[in-house]
Design an enzyme around this catalytic site. Structure first.
Site, PDB file in Angstrom:
ATOM      1  N   ARG A 249     -33.610  23.420 -19.895  1.00 10.16           N
ATOM      2  CA  ARG A 249     -32.880  22.761 -20.997  1.00 10.16           C
ATOM      3  C   ARG A 249     -32.187  21.497 -20.478  1.00 10.16           C
ATOM      4  O   ARG A 249     -31.522  21.510 -19.453  1.00 10.16           O
ATOM      5  CB  ARG A 249     -31.844  23.721 -21.579  1.00 10.16           C
ATOM      6  CG  ARG A 249     -30.978  23.129 -22.696  1.00 10.16           C
ATOM      7  CD  ARG A 249     -29.641  22.636 -22.174  1.00 10.16           C
ATOM      8  NE  ARG A 249     -28.710  22.287 -23.260  1.00 10.16           N
ATOM      9  CZ  ARG A 249     -27.562  21.659 -23.060  1.00 10.16           C
ATOM     10  NH1 ARG A 249     -27.191  21.312 -21.842  1.00 10.16           N
ATOM     11  NH2 ARG A 249     -26.772  21.371 -24.064  1.00 10.16           N
TER      12      ARG A 249
ATOM     13  N   SER B 263     -18.016  23.070 -14.263  1.00 12.45           N
ATOM     14  CA  SER B 263     -18.838  22.400 -15.272  1.00 12.45           C
ATOM     15  C   SER B 263     -19.672  21.267 -14.683  1.00 12.45           C
ATOM     16  O   SER B 263     -20.416  20.608 -15.400  1.00 12.45           O
ATOM     17  CB  SER B 263     -17.939  21.843 -16.373  1.00 12.45           C
ATOM     18  OG  SER B 263     -17.127  20.792 -15.884  1.00 12.45           O
TER      19      SER B 263
ATOM     20  N   THR C  59     -18.651  14.487 -23.844  1.00 14.41           N
ATOM     21  CA  THR C  59     -18.690  15.858 -23.338  1.00 14.41           C
ATOM     22  C   THR C  59     -18.711  16.775 -24.565  1.00 14.41           C
ATOM     23  O   THR C  59     -18.277  16.379 -25.647  1.00 14.41           O
ATOM     24  CB  THR C  59     -17.466  16.212 -22.468  1.00 14.41           C
ATOM     25  OG1 THR C  59     -16.276  16.110 -23.256  1.00 14.41           O
ATOM     26  CG2 THR C  59     -17.332  15.302 -21.262  1.00 14.41           C
ATOM     27  N   GLY C  60     -19.198  17.992 -24.367  1.00 14.80           N
ATOM     28  CA  GLY C  60     -19.242  18.938 -25.478  1.00 14.80           C
ATOM     29  C   GLY C  60     -20.665  19.306 -25.837  1.00 14.80           C
ATOM     30  O   GLY C  60     -21.582  19.122 -25.031  1.00 14.80           O
TER      31      GLY C  60
ATOM     32  N   THR D   1     -23.016  16.626 -15.122  1.00 14.99           N
ATOM     33  CA  THR D   1     -22.716  17.951 -15.666  1.00 14.99           C
ATOM     34  C   THR D   1     -23.657  19.027 -15.127  1.00 14.99           C
ATOM     35  O   THR D   1     -24.768  18.720 -14.688  1.00 14.99           O
ATOM     36  CB  THR D   1     -22.866  17.923 -17.204  1.00 14.99           C
ATOM     37  OG1 THR D   1     -22.404  19.145 -17.761  1.00 14.99           O
ATOM     38  CG2 THR D   1     -24.303  17.719 -17.634  1.00 14.99           C
TER      39      THR D   1
ATOM     40  N   THR E 154     -18.080  18.940 -18.436  1.00 16.02           N
ATOM     41  CA  THR E 154     -18.810  17.779 -17.940  1.00 16.02           C
ATOM     42  C   THR E 154     -17.754  16.797 -17.504  1.00 16.02           C
ATOM     43  O   THR E 154     -16.611  16.894 -17.938  1.00 16.02           O
ATOM     44  CB  THR E 154     -19.610  17.144 -19.117  1.00 16.02           C
ATOM     45  OG1 THR E 154     -20.609  18.043 -19.538  1.00 16.02           O
ATOM     46  CG2 THR E 154     -20.243  15.824 -18.766  1.00 16.02           C
TER      47      THR E 154
HETATM   48  N1  ASP Z   1     -22.634  17.872 -22.989  1.00 12.54           N
HETATM   49  C1  ASP Z   1     -23.035  18.802 -21.966  1.00 12.54           C
HETATM   50  C2  ASP Z   1     -24.358  19.393 -22.312  1.00 12.54           C
HETATM   51  O1  ASP Z   1     -24.594  19.685 -23.471  1.00 12.54           O
HETATM   52  C3  ASP Z   1     -22.102  19.908 -21.751  1.00 12.54           C
HETATM   53  C4  ASP Z   1     -20.661  19.584 -21.861  1.00 12.54           C
HETATM   54  O2  ASP Z   1     -20.250  18.466 -21.903  1.00 12.54           O
HETATM   55  O3  ASP Z   1     -19.849  20.499 -21.897  1.00 12.54           O
HETATM   56  O4  ASP Z   1     -25.119  19.634 -21.420  1.00 12.54           O
END
Ligand code: ASP
Length: 356
Positions: A234, A88, A257-258, A224, A206
């Site tokens: 993106r 990640s 994160t997320g 990340t 992340t």
């Molecule tokens: N927040 C990160 C993103 O949207 C991805 C993640 O944290 O899993 O790029």
């Protein structure tokens, strides 16, 4: 400059000076944060996403050796960026839909209130270090794509292919299974599966890490490879100051994160720190921003059968007084913390329980 401007700016300076000199109770009534007390000591605390458990031991050690908080957190996350097993972040991160790894990262230094970030950076495995240099050596905050790569090259970063065999095979398996109507044939079922367990459940990952030292200084970093198989170009929440991370040294920090899109639409890290400024605990501030994400999530495709957000989102919060929390949309979930009791995983507070 008009006489009015001079008078007005003098007035403002006098007013600001007056407010800064107010006793603590009056500052509170005026809605101002408690001023940092000169020479006041706090305990050292490091928080991170759960994949930062090993990294925070190093960060805590660096704080004990008097490293600057930003130096320490970046050195910590560099370990995860270098690790090919963490898919990640950095080297070994999952690629975009064309099989190219594109990285996002941001840093913020509480004592100077400065920030730096890079987005959609290719070929450089430590985007957090590049983000730190953007902060330290330019008048800018965010560099993207080719410009970020040229900046990294100018600073002597070595380019390399960040796509490991494991990540390539996971991406290929995703691509081959995308559509029964294209020319990419899905491998037979009995073939050994190499990566994503659930091909169509897009996974995210992340590392966020924040550190408070015993002088009350706070810094943080988020790095990340972003949403796996994303559209090239993106950019997620991680490199956006106020979304992927935010610190106000008088108050505390928050990072995420997320699902980045949900955070970007709500600027959650900034909001959480402002809630903490208003007196909320890290946990209450984190849960409040999650509730706001819930109330702003209105598209059916993002909701489960019960109308709850069908995605993960976590925040890691650190108060200037050493209080901290991890909060998650879905639980149980864990986050990492290191303090005088050592490095460990703790439970996040959460809004919804995962059903088995
Ligand atoms: N927040 C990160 C993103 O949207 C991805 C993640 O944290 O899993 O790029």
């Amino acid at each position: 400059m008009s006489a009015f401007t001079v008078t007005r700016s003098r007035f403002l300076k006098t007013a600001v000076g007056f407010l800064a000199g107010l006793p603590f109770a009056s500052r509170l009534r005026a809605g101002l944060p408690a001023p940092p007390v000169a020479g006041s000591r706090t305990r050292s605390v490091v928080v991170a996403s759960a994949n930062g458990l090993t990294a925070i031991e190093r960060v805590y050690q660096l704080l004990a050796n008097n490293s600057d908080t930003l130096e320490a957190v970046v050195a910590g996350v560099n370990m995860v960026e270098d690790d090919p097993e963490d898919m990640s972040v950095g080297y070994g991160g999952l690629p975009n839909e064309q099989g190219v790894v594109e990285l996002d990262a941001a840093v913020m230094h509480g004592p100077s209130h400065k920030a730096g970030a890079v987005a959609a950076l290719r070929n450089i495995k430590n985007p957090s270090s590049v983000a730190k240099l953007v902060m330290e050596t330019t008048d800018h905050v965010l560099l993207v794509g080719e410009g970020a790569l040229q900046f990294a090259r100018a600073h002597g970063f070595k380019e390399q292919d960040l796509l490991t065999e494991k990540a390539r095979k996971t991406w290929l398996e995703w691509k081959q299974n995308l559509s029964p109507k294209d020319d990419w044939l899905a491998p037979p079922q009995e073939d050994e599966k190499v990566g994503a367990a659930e091909l169509f459940n897009r996974s995210t990952g992340t590392i966020h890490c924040a550190a408070l030292n015993n002088r009350g200084e706070i810094s943080c970093v988020t790095t990340t490879s972003g949403l796996e198989f994303k559209i090239p170009g993106r950019v997620g929440d991680s490199p956006i100051i106020g979304a992927g991370l935010y610190v106000d040294n008088d108050v505390g920090s928050c990072g995420s994160t997320g699902r980045g899109e949900a955070n970007l639409q709500n600027l959650c890290s900034f909001h959480a720190v402002e809630l903490m400024r208003g007196g909320r605990s890290p946990k209450d501030a984190g849960l409040e921003v999650l509730r706001q994400v819930v109330s702003h999530t209105r598209e059916d495709r993002l909701l489960d059968k019960k109308g709850r957000p069908d995605f993960g989102l976590k925040f890691y919060l650190l108060g200037r007084n050493g209080s901290y929390a991890g909060v998650s949309m879905w639980g149980p979930a864990k986050f990492a913390v290191a303090d005088e009791k050592g490095a460990r995983l703790e439970e996040c507070a959460f809004l919804y329980a995962k059903e088995d």
